[in-house]
Design a protein around this motif. Structure first.
Motif, PDB file in Angstrom:
ATOM      1  N   GLY A   1       0.826  -1.215   0.000  1.00 44.49           N
ATOM      2  CA  GLY A   1       0.000   0.000   0.000  1.00 44.49           C
ATOM      3  C   GLY A   1       0.856   1.258   0.000  1.00 44.49           C
TER       4      GLY A   1
ATOM      5  N   ASP B   1      -2.692  -4.212  -6.274  1.00 48.12           N
ATOM      6  CA  ASP B   1      -2.099  -4.417  -4.940  1.00 48.12           C
ATOM      7  C   ASP B   1      -2.973  -5.433  -4.217  1.00 48.12           C
TER       8      ASP B   1
ATOM      9  N   ARG C   1       1.108  -0.157  12.757  1.00 50.32           N
ATOM     10  CA  ARG C   1       0.530   0.539  11.594  1.00 50.32           C
ATOM     11  C   ARG C   1      -0.704   1.365  11.942  1.00 50.32           C
TER      12      ARG C   1
ATOM     13  N   ARG D   1      -6.205  -0.950  11.911  1.00 54.15           N
ATOM     14  CA  ARG D   1      -7.060  -1.936  11.245  1.00 54.15           C
ATOM     15  C   ARG D   1      -7.416  -3.079  12.186  1.00 54.15           C
TER      16      ARG D   1
END
Ligand code: AP5
Ligand code: MG
Ligand code: ZN
Length: 219
Positions: free
Chosen positions: A14, A83, A126, A159
């Motif tokens: 990404g 991706d 992340r 996430r």
């Protein structure tokens, strides 16, 4: 130009795709982002996909292929960067068939290689922008203001599938199901391996070189 980024969860697909799509002026398709958009909109597809994603499993091929091929049909023909698709040999074959019908084919596939320890470290830290999907990392790539996107001012979030248990599952699913896809493209002579460790801009340069497009960079 039709190109693919393959790599394990956290390898930087990404991050690199955001940079490469601008440099190469190609269309960007990320099946993980598409699924997350469906989840956010609360569609039937989103509800179904969420069950698999939250566990760290792949969404079944027939659902994923159908979604991707519909998007591909509505994508301008000048070129595309994929991706996170294909991730199974079934998906790779379906993609080849669909492109052949459009009289085109995949030009090059870049495999972004990163060690397993580094992947685990990256996924744990992340953060993603809820608005523009820019990617940050608490340890290696912080935003200037905590919790706020540098690019658009959106809020940053973690996430669901970056929780340790789901992250571990994603890595093991990747090694089982996606390793054969590397072989699939190696046999076609289209696979280039690039190290995904080191500074982000070094990885971008290595990818551009693998795609035969390093000349797009300013001197
Ligand atoms: P998807 O969203 O594609 O997740 P993934 O493949 O697990 O990959 P990630 O997005 O986690 O990692 P990335 O490689 O993009 O790394 P990033 O740039 O963020 O898919 C999610 C789910 O959707 C799947 O699990 C599955 O359920 C479903 N799905 C999607 N496609 C599917 C398909 N084809 N078939 C079936 N199911 C499908 O970077 C990671 C972190 O590292 C960031 O914090 C970043 O800042 C940092 N970082 C990046 N580069 C560097 C660097 N060079 N040095 C240090 N840190 C770095
Ligand atoms: Mg990603
Ligand atoms: Zn943003």
């Amino acid at each position: 130009m039709h190109i693919i980024l393959i790599g394990p969860p956290g390898s930087g697909k990404g991050t690199q795709a955001n940079l490469l799509t601008k440099l190469l002026a190609v269309n960007y398709i990320a099946t993980g982002d598409m699924f997350r958009e469906e989840v956010a909109k609360g569609t039937e597809l989103g509800k179904l996909a969420k069950v698999y994603m939250d566990r760290g499993d792949y969404v079944p091929d027939e659902i994923t292929i159908d979604m991707l091929l519909k998007r591909l049909e509505n994508t301008p023909k000048n070129g595309v960067l994929l991706d996170g698709f294909p991730r199974t040999v079934g998906q790779a074959q379906a993609l080849d068939d669909a492109l052949a019908k459009r009289d085109t084919a995949i030009d090059k596939v870049a495999y972004i290689n990163v060690s397993e320890e580094e992947l685990t470290r990256r996924l744990g830290g992340r953060l993603i922008c809820e608005r523009c999907r820019s990617v940050y990392n608490e340890a290696t790539h912080r935003s200037k203001r905590t919790g706020i996107c540098d690019r658009c001012g959106g809020m940053l979030y973690q996430r669901e599938d970056d929780r340790p248990e789901a992250a571990r599952r994603r890595l093991s699913v990747y090694f089982q199901q996606t390793t054969p896809v590397l072989e699939y493209y190696r046999k076609q002579g289209k696979l280039a391996e690039v190290s995904g460790e080191g500074p982000i801009e070094d990885v971008t340069f290595a990818l551009l070189t693998a795609f035969g497009a390093a000349s797009v960079l300013p001197d």
